[in-house]
Write a protein that holds these residues in place. Structure first.
Motif, PDB file in Angstrom:
ATOM      1  N   ASN A   2       0.688  -1.063  -0.093  1.00 36.56           N
ATOM      2  CA  ASN A   2      -0.056  -0.093  -0.071  1.00 36.56           C
ATOM      3  C   ASN A   2       0.921   1.208   0.010  1.00 36.56           C
ATOM      4  OD1 ASN A   2      -2.309  -1.344  -0.053  1.00 36.56           O
ATOM      5  ND2 ASN A   2      -2.403  -1.481   2.538  1.00 36.56           N
ATOM      6  N   GLU A   3       0.230   2.324  -0.682  1.00 35.99           N
ATOM      7  CA  GLU A   3       1.127   3.566  -0.664  1.00 35.99           C
ATOM      8  C   GLU A   3       0.975   4.031   0.688  1.00 35.99           C
ATOM      9  OE1 GLU A   3       2.829   4.480  -3.112  1.00 35.99           O
ATOM     10  OE2 GLU A   3       2.245   3.045  -4.600  1.00 35.99           O
ATOM     11  N   PRO A   4       1.912   4.861   1.286  1.00 36.03           N
ATOM     12  CA  PRO A   4       1.964   5.784   2.541  1.00 36.03           C
ATOM     13  C   PRO A   4       0.630   6.655   2.488  1.00 36.03           C
ATOM     14  CG  PRO A   4       3.682   6.335   1.261  1.00 36.03           C
ATOM     15  CD  PRO A   4       3.177   5.254   0.492  1.00 36.03           C
ATOM     16  N   LYS A   5       0.425   6.991   3.634  1.00 43.67           N
ATOM     17  CA  LYS A   5      -0.851   8.085   3.735  1.00 43.67           C
ATOM     18  C   LYS A   5      -0.241   9.273   4.051  1.00 43.67           C
ATOM     19  CE  LYS A   5      -3.223   4.327   6.205  1.00 43.67           C
ATOM     20  NZ  LYS A   5      -3.818   4.145   7.368  1.00 43.67           N
ATOM     21  N   ALA A 315      -8.043   2.012   5.744  1.00 47.09           N
ATOM     22  CA  ALA A 315      -7.220   1.543   6.499  1.00 47.09           C
ATOM     23  C   ALA A 315      -7.258   2.148   7.927  1.00 47.09           C
ATOM     24  CB  ALA A 315      -5.784   1.351   6.111  1.00 47.09           C
ATOM     25  N   ASP A 316      -7.881   1.617   9.039  1.00 48.70           N
ATOM     26  CA  ASP A 316      -8.305   2.363  10.340  1.00 48.70           C
ATOM     27  C   ASP A 316      -9.012   3.640  10.052  1.00 48.70           C
ATOM     28  OD1 ASP A 316      -6.548   0.365  11.390  1.00 48.70           O
ATOM     29  OD2 ASP A 316      -4.680   1.319  10.989  1.00 48.70           O
ATOM     30  N   GLY A 317      -9.897   3.618   9.114  1.00 49.17           N
ATOM     31  CA  GLY A 317     -10.756   4.624   8.948  1.00 49.17           C
ATOM     32  C   GLY A 317     -10.285   5.913   8.249  1.00 49.17           C
ATOM     33  N   ALA A 318      -8.926   5.702   7.515  1.00 51.92           N
ATOM     34  CA  ALA A 318      -8.155   6.655   6.995  1.00 51.92           C
ATOM     35  C   ALA A 318      -8.215   6.303   5.360  1.00 51.92           C
ATOM     36  CB  ALA A 318      -6.956   6.996   7.534  1.00 51.92           C
ATOM     37  N   LEU A 319      -8.647   7.311   4.667  1.00 51.90           N
ATOM     38  CA  LEU A 319      -8.350   6.722   2.970  1.00 51.90           C
ATOM     39  C   LEU A 319      -6.978   6.794   2.923  1.00 51.90           C
ATOM     40  CD1 LEU A 319     -10.060   6.448   0.440  1.00 51.90           C
ATOM     41  CD2 LEU A 319      -9.930   8.863   0.279  1.00 51.90           C
TER      42      LEU A 319
END
Length: 362
Positions: A2-5, A315-319
């Protein structure tokens, strides 16, 4: 993997926004010279919002009805589609849903940018057009007759003399008040009454570290009537956000779409749609041209589809960061949703292409 947020602060640091933050017109972006050709009949989108791409929908003849940038589109009650372009020979092209050009008209605007549709209490439809180059904001008939022109921010007393003013979009409230987004100027939303008298303003230029209710680029504004009380939803393009306000200008909430430099919000049914004009690259949080796609949010502000982009993941509520997947679009400036749920995408800086149609298939 996954790409970082990216955080908002990280995004602003790496997106090349030094010039953009000066707000002297449209933001400085990085060109992508490796754009691939678009994909006819590709199926794009996710979940219940999947579409078949039609690149040849428009039957316009470039020799007769040329365009520069195709900025925005709306559909009126009788089904016709109105396209706004900054080609002064024909600011407005009127289509039927098959792509046939029915007629054209012009205001002679070189900076025609915002096109909003409003139906008054008597059921009469009017258009609101903004010109970023002159600061003009006009109300017209569907045939292009000017009925009202708003005063500029300086003339109405909203701004001090010589304060930058370059309006990008309008919305009309339930009582007829007009809200003007000064997206390429000083980052306020200006409120006028139905007669064109200045009432108030809110927003203004944001600092990098704090942005609640303020903007780095207030690119668009729309009336959101999906809740118990109508709200204004405003674009904060450079932060990849939409902000909601009361009709009096009180900040309510925001939604963050990392990687999506969104254009104006479009409310259709229970959903919010927007074109993504600029995007990012994997592990590169700068602001790139030719990386556009479309986003669709539900009534809970959750991203449910990204036509032309990678599938939305939380992921954990964050897009997670949004990226272009299929290079159908270069710089998607607006989305028009018709009465059958099909989409029309108008593009900026895309070699003068006419709008593409997305036929809904799921």
């Amino acid at each position: 993997m996954n790409e970082p947020k990216p955080s908002r602060r990280t995004l602003l640091k790496h997106a090349g926004l030094g010039a953009a933050a000066s707000l002297l017109g449209a933001p400085m972006v990085i060109a992508d010279s490796k754009t691939k050709p678009p994909l006819q009949d590709a199926i794009i989108g996710h979940g219940g919002f999947r579409y078949r791409v039609d690149l040849t929908w428009s039957q316009a003849d470039p020799a007769k009805t040329p365009v520069n940038d195709c900025h925005e589109m709306v559909q009126v009650a009788d089904g016709r589609l109105f396209l706004l372009t900054n080609q002064p020979k024909n600011n407005v092209l009127i289509y039927d849903k098959s792509g046939k050009v029915l007629e054209t008209w012009t205001l002679g605007f070189k900076g025609a940018h915002g096109l909003s549709l409003h139906k008054d209490a008597a059921g009469k439809e009017h258009l609101w057009v903004t010109d970023t180059s002159t600061g003009q904001v006009v109300k017209t008939t569907l045939a292009g007759q000017i009925l009202l022109e708003l005063p500029t921010a300086t003339k109405c007393g909203a701004y001090a003399e010589h304060t930058p003013y370059s309006p990008t979009e309008t919305a009309v409230g339930p009582n007829g008040d007009i809200y003007v987004a000064d997206g390429y100027g000083s980052q306020y939303i200006l409120r006028f009454d139905a007669a064109g008298k200045f009432v108030s303003k809110f927003g203004g230029k944001s600092a990098i570290a704090s942005n609640a209710g303020k903007f780095l680029q207030a690119h668009g504004v729309a009336l959101d009537t999906r809740g118990a009380d109508p709200l204004l939803v405003c674009t904060e393009r450079l932060r990849n956000e939409f902000h909601w306000f009361t009709l009096e200008g009180k900040f309510v909430r925001s939604v963050y779409l990392p990687g999506a430099f969104v254009s104006r919000p479009v409310i259709a049914g229970k959903n919010l749609y927007s074109g993504v004009c600029f995007g990012m690259k994997p592990n590169d949080f700068r602001m790139w041209k030719d990386r556009g796609f479309v986003v669709v949010l539900d009534e809970k502000d959750q991203l449910v589809s990204a036509p032309g982009g990678r599938p939305p993941k939380y992921a954990d509520g964050a897009l997670e960061v949004l990226l272009q997947d299929q290079p159908v679009f270069r710089n998607a400036h607006d989305v028009c949703v018709d009465d059958q749920g099909d989409l029309y995408v108008a593009q900026w800086a895309a070699d003068k292409v006419y709008p593409y149609k997305l036929h809904r298939v799921g």
